[in-house]
Enzyme design. Structure first.
Site, PDB file in Angstrom:
ATOM      1  N   ALA A 172     -64.148  85.066 -22.790  1.00 39.06           N
ATOM      2  CA  ALA A 172     -65.180  84.613 -23.727  1.00 39.06           C
ATOM      3  C   ALA A 172     -66.505  84.425 -23.009  1.00 39.06           C
ATOM      4  CB  ALA A 172     -64.748  83.305 -24.398  1.00 39.06           C
ATOM      5  N   TYR A 173     -66.468  83.778 -21.865  1.00 37.59           N
ATOM      6  CA  TYR A 173     -67.691  83.560 -21.090  1.00 37.59           C
ATOM      7  C   TYR A 173     -68.297  84.898 -20.668  1.00 37.59           C
ATOM      8  CZ  TYR A 173     -70.805  81.615 -17.531  1.00 37.59           C
ATOM      9  OH  TYR A 173     -71.909  81.265 -16.788  1.00 37.59           O
ATOM     10  N   SER A 174     -67.462  85.796 -20.137  1.00 37.33           N
ATOM     11  CA  SER A 174     -67.959  87.096 -19.687  1.00 37.33           C
ATOM     12  C   SER A 174     -68.556  87.884 -20.843  1.00 37.33           C
ATOM     13  CB  SER A 174     -66.822  87.884 -19.036  1.00 37.33           C
ATOM     14  OG  SER A 174     -66.305  87.211 -17.901  1.00 37.33           O
TER      15      SER A 174
ATOM     16  N   SER B 142     -69.764  86.719 -23.701  1.00 39.99           N
ATOM     17  CA  SER B 142     -70.985  86.076 -24.207  1.00 39.99           C
ATOM     18  C   SER B 142     -72.168  86.389 -23.306  1.00 39.99           C
ATOM     19  CB  SER B 142     -70.792  84.560 -24.332  1.00 39.99           C
ATOM     20  OG  SER B 142     -70.706  83.927 -23.070  1.00 39.99           O
ATOM     21  N   LYS B 143     -71.944  86.403 -22.006  1.00 42.67           N
ATOM     22  CA  LYS B 143     -73.045  86.649 -21.084  1.00 42.67           C
ATOM     23  C   LYS B 143     -73.445  88.125 -21.045  1.00 42.67           C
ATOM     24  CE  LYS B 143     -73.621  82.371 -19.843  1.00 42.67           C
ATOM     25  NZ  LYS B 143     -74.844  81.633 -20.255  1.00 42.67           N
TER      26      LYS B 143
END
Length: 249
Positions: free
Chosen positions: A155-157, A159-160
């Protein structure tokens, strides 16, 4: 911290995630160099402490994933500052550390809501304030994870990576209107966001950095401050690294 006196004299900034980490460090530099800042953060207690320590002009306790709150904060910040020249969109969370097939759906949604939707809402509401004066500088905080992808941090990857693409789109839209938009892709640096990760994930990220260490928040803040200054005049829709040699493109 090397201070450049007067670099931000007469300039005003909104910093999301401004109560801690990169947001706070960047805000402190802008104030030290003559600017005024409005700090936005979800943590009201930390926000007031940061305001006092930094000398911020204005604060807003809000959840950037709520468009109505962001729209209201943009207008109130303009009223408090008189105008808005700079936006640093640094509010973000890491989410769960888990393989995709076990990743909690609620955590996925929350990460996208904060890291991507919240950044979009902030830009959407602040850009018109910059266009009024024909001047603006925006820095959207992405991550090396958005370029390379970190396992167990989908999710973090994701989103970024989306932040990088969004920045390129917005930067091209505004390229002839005096508003420059760039993103940064730091590797892990010492900040409160690390407390959201297990030590194993931190160790993995450190192992990928050729310099063999995490970054310092002041090192990335120095880059941000150049990007939001008048000295940055021919860079837009671009991505800048502070990764200790990790990124390869």
């Amino acid at each position: 911290m090397t201070v450049y006196p007067g670099r931000f004299a007469g300039r005003t900034a909104i910093i999301t995630g401004g109560a801690s980490g990169l947001g706070r460090e960047t805000a402190a530099r802008i104030v030290a160099e003559g600017g005024q800042v409005a700090l936005w953060d979800i943590n009201a207690e930390h926000l007031e402490e940061a305001k006092s320590a930094i000398g911020a002009t204005y604060t807003v306790a809000l959840d950037v994933s709520d468009h109505a709150q962001v729209a209201k904060a943009a207008q109130s910040s303009k009223a408090a500052l008189g105008k808005v020249d700079i936006l640093v969109a640094s509010a973000g969370i890491t989410g769960a550390t888990s393989p995709v097939h076990e990743f909690p759906v609620d955590s996925w949604r929350r990460v996208i809501d904060i890291n991507l939707n919240g950044l979009f809402y902030s830009c959407r509401e602040v850009v018109p304030l910059m266009l009024e004066n024909g001047y603006g500088r925006i820095v959207n905080v992405a991550s090396v994870a958005g370029k390379e992808g970190n396992p167990n941090a989908s999710a973090y990857s994701a989103s970024k990576a989306a932040v990088i693409g969004f920045t390129k789109s917005l930067g091209k839209e505004l390229a002839t209107q005096g508003v420059l938009v760039n993103s940064i892709t730091p590797a892990a640096f010492e900040s409160p966001i690390l407390s959201q990760m297990p030590q194993s994930q931190i160790d993995y990220m450190r192992s990928k950095i050729p310099m063999g260490r995490l970054g310092g928040v002041e090192e990335t803040a120095a880059l941000v401050c150049w990007l939001v200054s008048e000295e940055c005049s021919f860079s837009t829709a671009a991505t800048f690294d502070t990764s200790g040699g990790r990124t390869t493109y």
